[in-house]
Design a protein around this motif. Structure first.
Motif, mmCIF file in Angstrom:
data_model
loop_
_atom_site.group_PDB
_atom_site.id
_atom_site.type_symbol
_atom_site.label_atom_id
_atom_site.label_comp_id
_atom_site.label_asym_id
_atom_site.label_seq_id
_atom_site.Cartn_x
_atom_site.Cartn_y
_atom_site.Cartn_z
ATOM 1 N N TRP A 1 74.234 12.102 32.611
ATOM 2 C CA TRP A 1 75.212 12.673 31.682
ATOM 3 C C TRP A 1 76.418 11.756 31.464
ATOM 4 O O TRP A 1 76.993 11.719 30.380
ATOM 5 C CB TRP A 1 75.691 14.040 32.203
ATOM 6 N N PHE A 2 76.778 11.001 32.495
ATOM 7 C CA PHE A 2 77.988 10.176 32.434
ATOM 8 C C PHE A 2 77.883 9.055 31.399
ATOM 9 O O PHE A 2 78.904 8.501 30.969
ATOM 10 C CB PHE A 2 78.259 9.560 33.817
ATOM 11 N N THR A 3 76.645 8.689 30.985
ATOM 12 C CA THR A 3 76.510 7.570 30.036
ATOM 13 C C THR A 3 77.182 7.909 28.702
ATOM 14 O O THR A 3 77.596 7.014 27.970
ATOM 15 C CB THR A 3 75.036 7.184 29.800
ATOM 16 N N GLY A 4 77.306 9.211 28.417
ATOM 17 C CA GLY A 4 77.996 9.626 27.197
ATOM 18 C C GLY A 4 79.494 9.357 27.245
ATOM 19 O O GLY A 4 80.171 9.417 26.220
ATOM 20 N N LEU A 5 80.026 9.076 28.445
ATOM 21 C CA LEU A 5 81.461 8.815 28.593
ATOM 22 C C LEU A 5 81.793 7.335 28.450
ATOM 23 O O LEU A 5 82.950 6.969 28.250
ATOM 24 C CB LEU A 5 81.942 9.261 29.985
ATOM 25 N N LEU A 6 80.777 6.464 28.594
ATOM 26 C CA LEU A 6 81.053 5.037 28.758
ATOM 27 C C LEU A 6 81.552 4.381 27.476
ATOM 28 O O LEU A 6 81.019 4.612 26.386
ATOM 29 C CB LEU A 6 79.786 4.310 29.232
#
Ligand SMILES: Cc1cc2nc3c(=O)[nH]c(=O)nc-3n(C[C@H](O)[C@H](O)[C@H](O)COP(=O)(O)OP(=O)(O)OC[C@H]3O[C@@H](n4cnc5c(N)ncnc54)[C@H](O)[C@@H]3O)c2cc1C
Length: 467
Positions: free
Chosen positions: A363-368
């Motif tokens: 899910w964190f890849t959407g923050l990068l």
């Protein structure tokens, strides 16, 4: 827009501190103030008390400390029992040999100081230890576990920035998180970043907050009171997240449940001492073949219900299951779950559908931000998939080759050990992560630090992508 760079801690002067071009006093950032952030804050404080130069830990949290373990915030009504033994607490397994030889007094001191933040210490601090032992050491509820986590966070002085992270960018000196909070937006900088939490709570279906709910939506409804008109529920999923939803519906709420699972049956979890050992202590894990490691995780963690849940479900005849993969829903009253299995498709009508397929650790890849995303993609071989990231995680539970450390314990099971994504070995997790940020004490120590970061001749445990 507020810029938040926490003021530096008071540190002992150490001219040899080899932090290279990084920001030596910058904290280690964690997205989420759950068990992993709290365990890191505990260990960082212990290491400083033991004389090591450990960074401060700063968590950015959208809700409250230990939110996911309380009713109304997480995947629980707060009354569910903790699955893991509470003795597997923030310091477990209390083996500090990451920091030196077993006979080194420093190692014993780190263990001694860490025990002060354990489950037993929490009960002792409120005078409840003897009663807990006399009651036969019962499993705590999630709410009681959250109280323990809150206590430890306070004792360790975990600094929590209130806000929801919506951006994470890396540069040569560290990470910048952008967050939004009721009072506005802000940024916080750190030397490294650890991502915690399971991610969104249902990814197979699109929730409508009415007849189709994700896991968090289900638990909110369960806490508010499940309407009597809901008599039959379809639950999608075959892991422990689904298991606890099914138990709540069939046993506590006495509703009929059909579980849609991609496998032949609702399998139970392997929980023998031999299987549990790899969770507490991953010695030998990396020497196993990848197919053996994948089989182990499948038998003991993914797509299996715990023995505790299976025991409770055996007491009711309200649960049936249907092999299939959910492909969508047909709206209406009743709503229908559409599934596919063995080349054919089917529908099951129900009063409610719950997508309990669990989180997405990517899910964190959407923050990068663009630089972080490009660097991560390159570091894992050119394609940013879950399998590629899982295969790249090093001993510090980070992906090597980035401008600044990115620790991803929730993706570390395959490469480093099955206990790192969960509560099974939080003490070891903190040792592995912090070892990459604490300057070595001696040349022998430097060799140990390089072993943790997986680099040879690195000038500092806080490594840089170009080191
Ligand atoms: C109800 C429940 C019970 C479980 N029981 C067990 C068990 O018994 N044993 C076991 O080994 N494992 C268990 N697990 C699985 C796993 O161990 C835990 O999910 C994990 O250990 C939780 O620790 P954590 O620190 O990674 O994250 P969490 O406790 O999930 O904390 C993550 C935090 O991040 C915050 N957050 C999320 N997104 C953002 C954002 N964008 N910005 C800011 N903050 C954000 C959330 O509000 C949350 O507080 C359980 C999981 C759940 C949900």
């Amino acid at each position: 827009m507020r810029d938040l760079v926490p003021p530096p801690l008071t540190r002992s002067a150490d001219p040899a501190r080899p932090h290279g071009g990084s920001e030596p006093d910058a904290p280690l950032l964690v997205i989420g103030a759950g068990p992993k952030a709290i365990a890191l804050a505990v260990k960082a404080k212990v290491l400083r008390e033991a004389g090591l130069d450990a960074p401060e830990v700063v968590a950015v949290e959208r809700d409250r400390t230990a939110a996911h373990w309380r009713e109304g915030h997480g995947w629980t009504n707060g009354r569910q029992s903790l699955g893991t033994l509470p003795e597997k607490d923030l310091g477990f397994p209390y083996d500090a040999t990451t920091w030196g030889d077993p006979h080194d007094p420093l190692v014993a001191e780190i263990v001694r100081l860490t025990t002060g933040y354990g489950w037993a210490g929490h009960l002792m601090s409120r005078g409840g230890y003897a009663r807990w032992v006399d009651r036969g050491r019962p499993q705590p509820s999630h709410r009681e576990w959250a109280d323990y986590l809150d206590w430890a966070a306070r004792e360790a002085g975990l600094r929590v920035v209130s806000g929801e992270v919506h951006g994470a960018e890396a540069d040569d000196d560290g990470w910048t998180l952008r967050y939004t909070a009721p009072g506005g937006r802000g940024t916080v900088r750190g030397r490294g970043l650890l991502v915690s939490g399971p991610g969104p709570s249902g990814t197979a279906l699109t929730a409508d907050d009415d007849r189709v709910l994700d896991t968090a939506g289900f638990w909110r409804l369960a806490v508010a009171g499940l309407p009597r008109r809901i008599r039959h529920v379809v639950v999608v999923g075959s892991g422990e997240t689904a298991g606890t939803v099914v138990r709540e519906l069939a046993v506590a709420q006495e509703r009929e449940v059909t579980v849609v699972t991609p496998r032949a049956a609702l399998y139970s979890r392997g929980e023998s001492p031999f299987e549990n050992r790899y969770y507490s202590d991953p010695t030998g894990w990396t020497a196993l073949t990848e197919s053996d490691r994948r089989e182990f995780i499948r038998r003991t963690d993914r797509a299996v219900f715990s023995l505790d849940v299976q025991h409770d479900l055996a007491r009711t005849a309200r649960v049936t299951w249907c092999p299939g993969r959910a492909t969508g829903t047909r709206p209406g009253s009743p709503v229908a779950l559409v599934y596919a299995y063995g080349g054919r498709s089917g529908e099951i009508e129900a009063d409610l559908v719950v997508d309990a397929t669990g989180g997405d650790p990517m899910w964190f890849t959407g923050l990068l931000g663009p630089r972080a995303r490009t660097a991560l993609t390159a570091a894992v071989g050119g394609t940013l998939t879950r399998a590629a990231v899982e295969g790249a995680i090093d001993r510090s539970l980070a992906v090597p080759g980035l401008p600044a450390p990115l620790h991803l314990p929730n993706l570390a099971a395959l490469a480093q050990g099955p206990g790192f994504p969960n509560l099974s070995s939080l003490g070891l997790l903190t040792d592995r992560v912090l070892r990459a940020h604490v300057p070595p004490r001696s040349p022998a120590d430097l060799a140990g630090a390089c072993a943790v970061t997986g680099r040879t001749g690195a000038p500092a445990p806080y490594y840089r992508g170009d080191a």
